[in-house]
Each structure stands twice: as C-alpha cells, then as structure tokens.
Motif scaffolding. Structure first.
Motif, PDB file in Angstrom:
ATOM      1  N   LEU A  80       0.801  -1.226   0.000  1.00  0.00           N
ATOM      2  CA  LEU A  80       0.000   0.000   0.000  1.00  0.00           C
ATOM      3  C   LEU A  80       0.832   1.274   0.000  1.00  0.00           C
ATOM      4  CD1 LEU A  80      -3.083  -0.626   2.328  1.00  0.00           C
ATOM      5  CD2 LEU A  80      -2.998  -0.559  -0.158  1.00  0.00           C
ATOM      6  N   HIS A  84       0.263   4.267  -2.531  1.00  0.00           N
ATOM      7  CA  HIS A  84      -0.076   5.629  -2.112  1.00  0.00           C
ATOM      8  C   HIS A  84       0.762   6.647  -2.886  1.00  0.00           C
ATOM      9  CE1 HIS A  84      -0.542   9.187   0.465  1.00  0.00           C
ATOM     10  NE2 HIS A  84       0.774   9.245   0.517  1.00  0.00           N
ATOM     11  N   ARG A  87      -0.511   6.805  -6.438  1.00  0.00           N
ATOM     12  CA  ARG A  87      -1.786   7.517  -6.528  1.00  0.00           C
ATOM     13  C   ARG A  87      -1.581   9.023  -6.447  1.00  0.00           C
ATOM     14  NH1 ARG A  87      -5.449   9.701  -2.966  1.00  0.00           N
ATOM     15  NH2 ARG A  87      -4.190   9.077  -1.174  1.00  0.00           N
ATOM     16  N   ARG A  88      -0.728   9.458  -5.507  1.00  0.00           N
ATOM     17  CA  ARG A  88      -0.500  10.896  -5.365  1.00  0.00           C
ATOM     18  C   ARG A  88       0.190  11.485  -6.592  1.00  0.00           C
ATOM     19  NH1 ARG A  88      -3.354  13.387  -1.375  1.00  0.00           N
ATOM     20  NH2 ARG A  88      -1.990  15.137  -1.870  1.00  0.00           N
ATOM     21  N   THR A 121      -8.640   1.904  -0.432  1.00  0.00           N
ATOM     22  CA  THR A 121      -7.879   3.030   0.125  1.00  0.00           C
ATOM     23  C   THR A 121      -6.979   3.699  -0.902  1.00  0.00           C
ATOM     24  OG1 THR A 121      -6.059   1.610   0.874  1.00  0.00           O
ATOM     25  CG2 THR A 121      -7.875   1.969   2.415  1.00  0.00           C
ATOM     26  N   VAL A 122      -6.620   2.994  -1.961  1.00  0.00           N
ATOM     27  CA  VAL A 122      -5.709   3.573  -2.960  1.00  0.00           C
ATOM     28  C   VAL A 122      -6.243   3.519  -4.380  1.00  0.00           C
ATOM     29  CG1 VAL A 122      -3.591   3.172  -1.643  1.00  0.00           C
ATOM     30  CG2 VAL A 122      -4.462   1.366  -3.142  1.00  0.00           C
TER      31      VAL A 122
END
Length: 516
Positions: A80, A84, A87-88, A121-122
C-alpha cells in the motif's frame, strides 16, 4: 482458455506487458499462464512494496501502466505505501490481486480479509471478477481506467482464474486528456497582465515535458511571473537548455518565504500547495493570505496545451531564459551531502534517470545538477518512504537503454532493500548512491519542528540507526549487487565513475557526517 490466460492476453493486447509480482497460492494459475503468453514479462520481487513501487517507476517513465500481481489482502496491504505514492503522483498502475475461490471465501480461511476495503484506500477503479466470462472485459476496463492516471485494482478469485470459458477482450479506447477552455486561459492571461507579483506553479504533465517547460519559460519571460515546481513532482525533465525551475521547499518556513508577497498563484498541472504536516502556530499552506489562486490546468487535463496557449496569448514574442551547460568542479576532501551532490552533478550521464530519495542528505542536489546534460528526475510524490529503490527498478525496466542513478537515504533504504536483489536478477543498469548518515535525520528535524525536541537518550535511540550499524556493502553484495564504500569526495568520484561505466547494478555506500 482459462480466466488467467484470457486476463494476461487482454493485458498484453492493451499494452500492459510487464508484471511486477510477489504471488501466492491464489495466483498460481496466473503464474502458469505466463508460459502461454511470452509477451508478458514477469519480474519477481521479494516484497510487495517493491512490486508496487516498481510499477510506479515504470509507469512514470513508460507513460503507460505496468501490472502488479499480489496475494490476497495481506499481500496488497504490504504494497500500500508505494501505491499511495503512485496515486498521489497520478501514475497508471493495474493491480491484479488474487482472492480465495468463491466457494472457499465464505469459510473464513486464515488469510481471509476485507480485501475490497484494503484496495479501496488507494484505488480509483476497483472490481471483482465474478466469472471466467467476465475477467477479460474487466481487465480491459482496468487498463483504460489506469490510463487516465488511476490505480486500477482487479480482484481475481482463484476459481475464476483456473476455470475455462474465458476469451481475451479487445482494448478499450483511451480518452485523450480534456482540453482547458480558452476562457480559462484568457482569465489567467489577464491576471498576469496586471503586473502584480505572480508565480506560475508547475507540476504533472507540464514539468514532465520539454514543451511544457519551454512554454512556461516563455510566459515567465514575457510577463515577469516567477516559475516554481511542486516539491515532489512525479517526473521532471531537467538540465541544460531548459528554464531554471526551483521547487517549492519542503520545510514550512522556507516554503512560506518562497511564496511571500505573491498576489497571483497560477496552477498548471499542480494542485495548490500545502505543508506535509501541521505545526504549532504555522498556517497549513504556504499560499499567502490575500493571494488569488488561478487554476490554469488541473491534474488530468492537458496542461502542456494550456501553458502553450497561455504563452501564445500572454507572451507571444518572448524568449525563455534557458540554463547553459554547466557542471560543478569535482570536490575533494570530506564527504558531505553537498560534496556528494557536487560529485553527482559533475558526473551525471546524459539521459540519466535520477530517482531522488535522498531526503535530508539531498542538500544542493537539485542546484548542482541543474546545468547537467538533459535528464529525468523522479521524486517521492506521496511522502511514503521506501519508494526510491523500487522506482529505480521500474524505471530501469521501462528504459533499458538509459542509466538510472538512485540517490537513496539509509533509513528509507531499509524499507525495501529487497529491491537490490531484483536489480541483480534482472541485470538492471541502476547505480545507487547510498546516503549513509546512520540516522533518521529527517525525523530529527521534525522533532524540532513540531516543538517536541528532546535531548533524552530514549527518544534519541528511536531516531538512531546505530548499535549495530548497517553494513550496506554487505547487504548489497549478499543480494548480488557489487558494492563499495566511499568516505571522501575523491573516493566517491572514482567509484561513481567506475560504476556508471559498467553495465548492471552497483551500490556505493557514501559515508556522511553523523555515521563516522
């Protein structure tokens, strides 16, 4: 044809031909299907965070998704942090996450978890394939979603993978990035024409493109606006022949000072900046009070075209100021963060890909490489440390004809040190300069910044990497990567020159003050 075979053929047909994997039992039919589809390159990693970080680095340099193959909820959970970061940074990634066979899932087996919630969550796109007939169409949709800059996660039950009755699906068309309205460009041009202090704040596709940077430089030359990039861009083109582009500093006092007095902040491919953390008696954003924020292009829109249109409208005859070719002199004597940066700036090869996770040891690194030959720069977009070495893996797989230089802090290196093994196994041309100061120095800074400074021994032990010290030469050689240790600037220069001249992975343990 079983579901796994159809899935892989669909991915390859849509241009996803690399899969960074750490598989388990639920994914064995996918693994077996790799022999049936030789166009799919499977790259084994020894930890899921390496797989996801490598997919991120690959996507940034290839401009298209890679796949990951992960085992159930725990395997996805292990990956994860670097998802993350992806994704950012808007990196396209397709996760294939195995799950229990449908008949077994209801039995609450030991590895059962709420994998849908973990993925959510991602993931910007999430689906569970419910039958072999669905899996190929689901995969095609996953690739199309990822191509729009999202993390797409396909949950693949084991029985859907092994059952027959599947067929490959054709790729879906990828929608082009939306164009910015001419009225938006005109409004920004009007703000810049006011003559009030303005900053053109760049990110995303704008800083990843020579055309975008040159157009931004033209705007700056014609309007007097200052250029600035987001602190941690996903990919930035840099070097001689391009505008000089400072990044927004990370520490809040410096960030506040850098934007002080700005009346117009124009966002091009970037979002409005905020500090990474909240601090006592410090505003959450460096944008000054009373400053008007103008969105020229949002992430996902065609920022390059928008900046080009702004240049044509606001500064049609201006010529951008460009950096001349320049390198620092090779330093001598003590090896410090700045002398390390000078060595890198003096020796950086043309067309290099620099993966920057130097953190506090990166003092002077951007400055002393700004006039080097043209290169790409990958940064830690989401701030989740441990992305540097995996990103270097992915960048090297995406661009096998280009040298990759990873400038890596010691503490964060230990999050994903297994990436060295993958570099060795795949024969990747990655040279790592390991910034070895023996501490979580960035956390020492944060301890002061948040007003929690303590000179106590117990607090200090939580930030110190000594007792025992980490032997990165032994760690690297134990995973098949040739390694050396440098304690002076001259040693680093000699070792870096030799490493860059020889194909394959290398690591240089650069011993900095604090470690000695």
């Amino acid at each position: 044809m079983n579901g796994a075979q159809a899935l892989i053929r669909t991915l390859v047909g849509a241009g996803v031909d690399v899969c960074f994997a750490n598989p388990g039992t639920s994914e064995m039919h996918f693994v077996a299907a790799l022999d049936d589809v030789p166009a799919m390159r499977g790259v084994l990693t020894l930890f899921e965070g390496v797989a996801t970080g490598a997919a991120d680095g690959y996507a940034r340099m290839a401009g298209r998704p890679a796949a990951t193959l992960l085992h159930l909820g725990p395997g996805l959970g292990n990956g994860l942090a670097n998802l993350h970061n992806a994704r950012r940074g808007g990196a396209p990634v397709v996760n294939v996450v195995g799950d229990h066979a449908r008949s077994h899932k209801r039995l609450d087996a030991p590895l059962e978890s709420d994998v849908d919630a973990i993925a959510g969550t991602v993931s910007g796109w999430l689906r569970r394939s419910l039958s072999p007939a669905d899996v190929a169409a689901d995969a095609a949709e996953a690739v199309a979603a990822a191509a729009r800059g999202a993390i797409a996660t396909l949950l693949l039950p084991a029985d859907v993978s092994w059952a027959d009755g599947a067929a490959p699906a054709d790729p879906l068309p990828v929608r082009p990035a939306p164009q910015v309205a001419s009225s938006v460009v005109a409004a920004v041009a009007g703000a810049l024409a006011s003559g009030e202090p303005a900053v053109l704040f760049l990110g995303g596709d704008v800083v990843a493109s020579e055309e975008g940077l040159l157009a931004a430089g033209q705007v700056a030359a014609g309007t007097g606006a200052r250029l600035m990039a987001e602190t941690f861009p996903a990919r930035m083109v840099r070097g001689a022949g391009l505008p000089d582009l400072d990044k927004l500093p990370y520490p809040p006092p410096l960030a506040l000072a850098s934007l002080a007095g700005t009346v117009h902040l124009v966002l091009a491919g970037a979002t409005a900046p905020v500090h990474f953390f909240g601090y006592p008696e410090t505003p959450g954003t460096p944008v000054p009070e009373g400053c008007t924020v103008h969105v020229l292009s949002a992430p996902g829109e065609d920022g390059v075209a928008a900046v080009r249109a702004l240049a044509d409208l606001a500064a049609p005859d201006a010529e951008p100021a460009l950096l001349e070719a320049a390198r620092p002199e090779l330093p001598s004597g003590e090896l410090t963060p700045r002398s390390m940066a000078a060595v890198i700036g003096a020796l950086l090869p043309e067309r290099a890909i620099v993966v920057d996770e130097a953190l506090t040891s990166g003092v002077g690194l951007a400055e002393l490489t700004s006039g080097a030959p043209r290169h790409d720069w990958l940064a830690l977009t989401g701030g989740a440390i441990g992305g540097g070495q995996p990103m270097a893996v992915g960048a090297a797989v995406a661009c096998p004809d280009r040298p990759v230089l990873a400038v890596q802090a010691d503490g964060s290196a230990m999050y994903t040190i297994q990436a060295l093994w993958t570099q060795a196994r795949e024969g990747l041309d990655v040279t790592t300069v390991l910034c070895d100061n023996g501490s979580y120095a960035i956390l020492e800074h944060e301890l002061r910044n948040v007003g929690a400074r303590s000179d106590g021994e117990r607090a200090g032990r939580l930030l110190d990497l000594g007792g025992p010290g980490l032997d990165f030469v032994a760690l690297a050689t134990g995973m098949g990567v040739p390694a050396t240790r440098a304690t002076t600037a001259e040693e680093l220069a000699d070792q870096l020159r030799a490493a860059l001249a020889e194909p394959g992975p290398h690591l240089i343990d650069a011993v900095l003050p604090g470690r000695r």
